[in-house]
Write an enzyme that holds these catalytic residues in place. Structure first.
Site, mmCIF file in Angstrom:
data_model
loop_
_atom_site.group_PDB
_atom_site.id
_atom_site.type_symbol
_atom_site.label_atom_id
_atom_site.label_comp_id
_atom_site.label_asym_id
_atom_site.label_seq_id
_atom_site.Cartn_x
_atom_site.Cartn_y
_atom_site.Cartn_z
ATOM 1 N N HIS A 1 0.209 4.835 0.020
ATOM 2 C CA HIS A 1 0.142 5.053 1.557
ATOM 3 C C HIS A 1 1.115 4.911 2.438
ATOM 4 C CE1 HIS A 1 -3.246 7.574 -1.260
ATOM 5 N NE2 HIS A 1 -3.393 5.601 -1.638
ATOM 6 N N ASN B 1 0.815 -1.256 -0.343
ATOM 7 C CA ASN B 1 0.254 -0.207 -0.040
ATOM 8 C C ASN B 1 0.929 1.629 0.199
ATOM 9 O OD1 ASN B 1 -1.525 2.166 0.867
ATOM 10 N ND2 ASN B 1 -2.959 0.914 1.500
ATOM 11 N N PHE C 1 -6.295 8.036 3.006
ATOM 12 C CA PHE C 1 -6.657 7.208 2.698
ATOM 13 C C PHE C 1 -8.195 6.290 3.097
ATOM 14 C CE2 PHE C 1 -3.361 6.220 4.664
ATOM 15 C CZ PHE C 1 -3.133 4.253 5.197
ATOM 16 N N ASP D 1 -1.623 -3.885 11.290
ATOM 17 C CA ASP D 1 -3.584 -4.186 10.976
ATOM 18 C C ASP D 1 -3.997 -2.959 11.116
ATOM 19 O OD1 ASP D 1 -5.178 -5.400 9.798
ATOM 20 O OD2 ASP D 1 -5.255 -7.170 10.932
ATOM 21 N N HIS E 1 -3.824 6.952 14.945
ATOM 22 C CA HIS E 1 -3.409 5.920 15.315
ATOM 23 C C HIS E 1 -1.918 5.090 14.955
ATOM 24 C CE1 HIS E 1 -5.705 6.077 11.807
ATOM 25 N NE2 HIS E 1 -5.650 4.024 11.420
#
Length: 198
Positions: A12, A10, A149, A69, A177
């Protein structure tokens, strides 16, 4: 310079993590090590999925690796989408599909409270570590903003009053986060590197 694989493709996420970690560590993506596997994420917790991905790269490719995650937990939906956040609207859904489903599920609900949580799992020198971060906020009634995103256009952190997608990357990283989890991870790596040099 120490090299670590970040178990993601990913762009981003890669950009966010490289921004936070700076130049102290060389971060490689899965494509950088020619890993094109469909890495399973079959655990029922964020920590379990993060560890599963990091272990996959370590065990099959031999690299020290970290993975993350992330889940969006919405109070009025009993914590959903949670661990299924990335595929909330189905296995091949887009972020826009996920947002549409979330806003549909939230129709008529006055309780808009939610939080994002990230767990970073690290496999380093034969040991495993986890680091976590959380940010509280609310779910907006309509998307706003063009940056970010995922669910960023509809998540409004309590600190700002505007959506993540309305914030600059630097401002988002300061409170997000993932930013909090990665900074805890970075502090650990700095300490490990300092200990190794002594």
């Amino acid at each position: 310079m120490k090299k670590l694989v970040f178990a993601t493709n990913n762009p981003h996420k890669l950009a966010e993590v490289r921004e936070i970690l700076g130049n102290s560590i060389e971060i490689l993506s899965l494509s950088d090590i020619n890993c094109h596997d469909d890495i399973p994420e079959t655990a029922d917790t964020l920590e379990g999925n993060a560890l599963q991905k990091a272990r996959w790269v370590r065990d099959r490719y031999g690299y020290d690796c970290f993975s993350d995650d992330t889940g969006l937990m919405v109070d009025a939906l009993d914590g959903a989408p949670g661990v299924y956040s990335a595929r909330y609207a189905g296995p091949h859904c887009s972020p826009a599909d996920n947002i549409r489903k979330l806003l549909s599920e939230m129709e008529g609900k006055d309780d808009r409270e939610a939080h994002f949580a990230t767990v970073v799992a690290l496999c380093l020198d034969g040991k495993e570590y986890t680091f976590s971060g959380r940010v509280d906020g609310t779910i907006a009634r309509t998307p706003a903003g063009t940056d970010g995103f995922g669910y960023d256009p509809v998540f409004v952190p309590v600190e700002t009053g505007v959506s993540f997608a309305e914030m600059s990357p630097e401002a988002k990283n300061a409170i997000s986060h993932r930013g909090r989890a990665v900074r805890a991870f970075a502090r650990f790596l700095t300490e490990e590197t300092a200990d190794a040099d002594n």
